[in-house]
Design an enzyme around this catalytic site. Structure first.
Site, PDB file in Angstrom:
ATOM      1  N   TYR A 182       0.856  -1.192   0.000  1.00  0.00           N
ATOM      2  CA  TYR A 182       0.000   0.000   0.000  1.00  0.00           C
ATOM      3  C   TYR A 182       0.887   1.234   0.000  1.00  0.00           C
ATOM      4  O   TYR A 182       1.845   1.323   0.769  1.00  0.00           O
ATOM      5  CB  TYR A 182      -0.905   0.027   1.257  1.00  0.00           C
ATOM      6  CG  TYR A 182      -1.688   1.319   1.334  1.00  0.00           C
ATOM      7  CD1 TYR A 182      -2.948   1.413   0.739  1.00  0.00           C
ATOM      8  CD2 TYR A 182      -1.145   2.450   1.925  1.00  0.00           C
ATOM      9  CE1 TYR A 182      -3.635   2.618   0.752  1.00  0.00           C
ATOM     10  CE2 TYR A 182      -1.830   3.651   1.936  1.00  0.00           C
ATOM     11  CZ  TYR A 182      -3.075   3.730   1.343  1.00  0.00           C
ATOM     12  OH  TYR A 182      -3.750   4.917   1.343  1.00  0.00           O
ATOM     13  N   GLU A 204      -2.861   7.788  -4.301  1.00  0.00           N
ATOM     14  CA  GLU A 204      -2.866   6.476  -3.655  1.00  0.00           C
ATOM     15  C   GLU A 204      -2.615   5.382  -4.679  1.00  0.00           C
ATOM     16  O   GLU A 204      -3.265   5.359  -5.730  1.00  0.00           O
ATOM     17  CB  GLU A 204      -4.221   6.241  -2.967  1.00  0.00           C
ATOM     18  CG  GLU A 204      -4.248   4.980  -2.118  1.00  0.00           C
ATOM     19  CD  GLU A 204      -5.642   4.679  -1.571  1.00  0.00           C
ATOM     20  OE1 GLU A 204      -6.581   4.465  -2.379  1.00  0.00           O
ATOM     21  OE2 GLU A 204      -5.802   4.659  -0.342  1.00  0.00           O
TER      22      GLU A 204
END
Ligand code: ADP
Ligand code: MG
Length: 396
Positions: free
Chosen positions: A109, A197
Site C-alpha cells: 500500500y 494512492e
C-alpha cells in the site's frame, strides 16, 4: 476533484512511475479490440468509476480471451457499480480500462496525503497491500510506515530508501522503489493534488515495481492553474445536483432528507442541519451561498435548491456579516417571483441590515414564513413540511 484510475496512471507514468500496458475502451467491442491490439495472454478488465473497492464489487475481472473480455464488458457497461465507497446508488460505468494481467509476488500500500497536523505531505505505506488503508489501520496498525516531507528540501532519496527498507523491499529493487516514491511526490506537488494512492503497488514475479491501481484527488481551488487536469473532470461520476452547483460557483452537498437548506458558511450549515434534526426533520441538502452574495446569486441558489425533487420545504438561514440581509431578501423574493414554488419557504435572517431584509420580505406579499431564532426556524420548517406541502401558505 477526483479522476479515473487510467487518468491517474497516465499522469503518474509521466512522472516515472511504472504501470502495466493498458488501453481505454468506451464499448465492449472496443475493449476486445484494444486487448487484441495490445497482445498478451491474460487481461484485467476494470470498470472506470470514481470509487475504490471495485474488485470486491465485480468491477475488476480477469479474462483469458477477447470473447471473455467482451462478455465481461457487456455485464459492466451502462450498469451502476455499487462498492462500499459509492453509496447505495452506485456509479455509472461508461468506460473500462483493459490492462495486461501481471504475475503478482507482493502487494504494497502506498499513499500520499496532506497531513494537517504537521502541515506537510505525508507518505503512508504498508507491506500489507491490497487491503484498504482503513482495514490496515484496524487490523495491522504496526505495519504502517509514515514519513513526512520537509517542504523546503522536498523528498530526498535517502528518505525514500528508508521507506523502501522499512517495507522490506529487496536491495535490487530499492532504486525502482525510490523512483516510484519520487514520481508520486513530484506529481502531488506539481499538480496540486490532495491525495495520491497506489493500492496495490506490486512487486511482480519478474521483479518489477508496478502500480496496479492509482487514485488521485486534486485541490479544486488550484484547478484554475492546471487546465490539463480540469479537462479530466467526469460529470457522470458526480451527484448531478452538486455538479450543477459547482458549475455556478456554489457549493452544494446533496443529502437524503426533504428540507432544503440555503445558508452562508459551512459552520452555519452544520448547525442548521443539526437543529433541523433536533426539531425532528431531515435535511435534503445544503447550499452555501458564501460571503457577499448578491440578490442574483441568492436567486440562483434558490432555483438550484428548488430543482431538487426531494425538497419539500426550504429553509433560508443567513447570518449576515459580509453578506447583507436586504440583498438576501431581495434574492429570495426575486427567485420566488420567477419560480413556481410549491413548498413552504422559511426565512431566518440575522445580522447586517436585518430590518431592511425583513421589510422586503413582508412587503413582497409572498407566502414566506419568517423566524427569528435558528431553533424557531428549524421547528417552523419541520412543522410546515409535516402539515403542508401545498402553495397556500399563511403569512406568519
Ligand atoms: P479496487 O481497489 O477498486 O478494488 P484494483 O485496481 O486495486 O481495484 O484491483 C483489485 C485487485 O485486482 C488488486 O488488488 C489486484 O490484486 C488485482 N489486479 C488489478 N489489476 C491487476 C493487473 N493488471 N494484473 C493482475 N492483477 C490485478
Ligand atoms: Mg485498489
Amino acid at each position: 476533484m477526483d479522476i479515473h484510475e487510467y487518468q491517474a496512471k497516465e499522469i503518474l507514468s509521466n512522472f516515472g512511475v511504472e504501470i502495466p500496458a493498458g488501453a481505454l475502451a468506451y464499448s465492449p467491442e472496443q475493449a476486445a479490440y484494444r486487448a487484441r491490439e495490445m497482445g498478451g495472454e491474460k487481461w484485467i478488465v476494470k470498470a472506470q468509476v470514481h470509487a475504490g473497492g471495485r474488485g470486491k464489487a465485480g468491477g475488476v475481472k480477469l479474462c483469458d480471451t477477447d470473447h471473455e473480455i467482451q462478455a465481461a464488458c457487456e455485464d459492466m457497461f451502462g450498469k451502476k457499480l455499487v462498492t462500499h465507497q459509492t453509496g447505495p446508488e452506485g456509479k455509472g460505468i461508461y468506460r473500462v480500462y483493459v490492462e495486461a494481467a501481471v504475475p503478482i509476488d507482493r502487494e504494497i500500500y502506498l499513499g500520499f496525503v496532506l497531513d494537517r497536523t504537521s502541515q506537510r505531505i505525508m507518505i503512508v505505506a504498508s507491506a500489507e497491500g491490497g487491503m484498504e488503508i482503513e482495514e490496515i489501520s484496524e487490523n495491522k496498525p504496526e505495519s504502517i510506515v509514515r514519513s513526512t516531507v520537509e517542504p523546503a528540501v522536498g523528498l530526498r532519496d535517502f528518505q525514500a530508501r528508508e521507506i523502501a527498507f522499512k517495507l522490506d523491499i529487496e536491495p535490487g529493487l530499492t532504486q525502482a522503489m525510490v523512483r516510484t516514491l519520487q514520481g508520486c511526490y513530484r506529481a502531488f506537488r506539481e499538480l496540486d493534488a490532495t491525495m495520491v494512492e497506489i493500492n496495490p503497488l506490486v512487486i511482480t514475479a519478474d521483479n518489477r515495481v508496478l502500480a496496479l491501481d492509482a487514485k488521485m484527488t486534486f485541490d479544486d481551488n488550484a484547478l484554475f492553474r492546471h487546465p490539463q487536469i480540469s479537462e479530466l473532470r467526469d460529470k457522470s461520476q458526480e451527484d448531478p445536483r452538486e455538479a450543477r452547483a459547482a458549475d455556478r460557483g456554489l457549493s452544494y452537498v446533496g443529502l437524503d432528507g426533504n428540507i432544503g437548506c440555503i445558508v452562508n458558511g459551512a459552520g452555519l450549515a452544520m448547525a442548521t442541519m443539526d437543529t433541523i434534526k433536533l426539531a425532528g426533520g431531515e435535511p435534503a441538502n445544503f447550499l452555501d451561498i458564501g460571503g457577499g452574495a448578491t440578490p442574483e446569486r441568492v436567486a440562483k441558489a434558490f432555483r438550484l435548491v428548488m430543482s431538487d425533487k426531494n425538497v419539500q420545504a426550504v429553509l433560508v438561514n443567513i447570518f449576515a456579516g459580509i453578506n447583507r440581509c436586504d440583498w438576501v431578501a431581495e434574492g429570495v423574493v426575486q427567485a420566488l417571483k420567477e419560480v413556481k414554488v410549491e413548498v413552504p419557504v422559511i426565512v431566518r435572517l440575522a445580522g447586517t441590515n436585518v430590518e431592511e431584509g425583513q421589510k422586503i420580505l413582508a412587503k413582497s406579499g409572498l407566502p414566506i414564513i419568517r423566524a427569528t431564532t435558528l431553533m424557531e426556524a428549524a421547528e417552523r420548517s419541520v412543522s410546515a413540511w409535516k402539515s403542508d406541502n401545498s402553495p397556500n401558505l399563511k403569512l406568519v
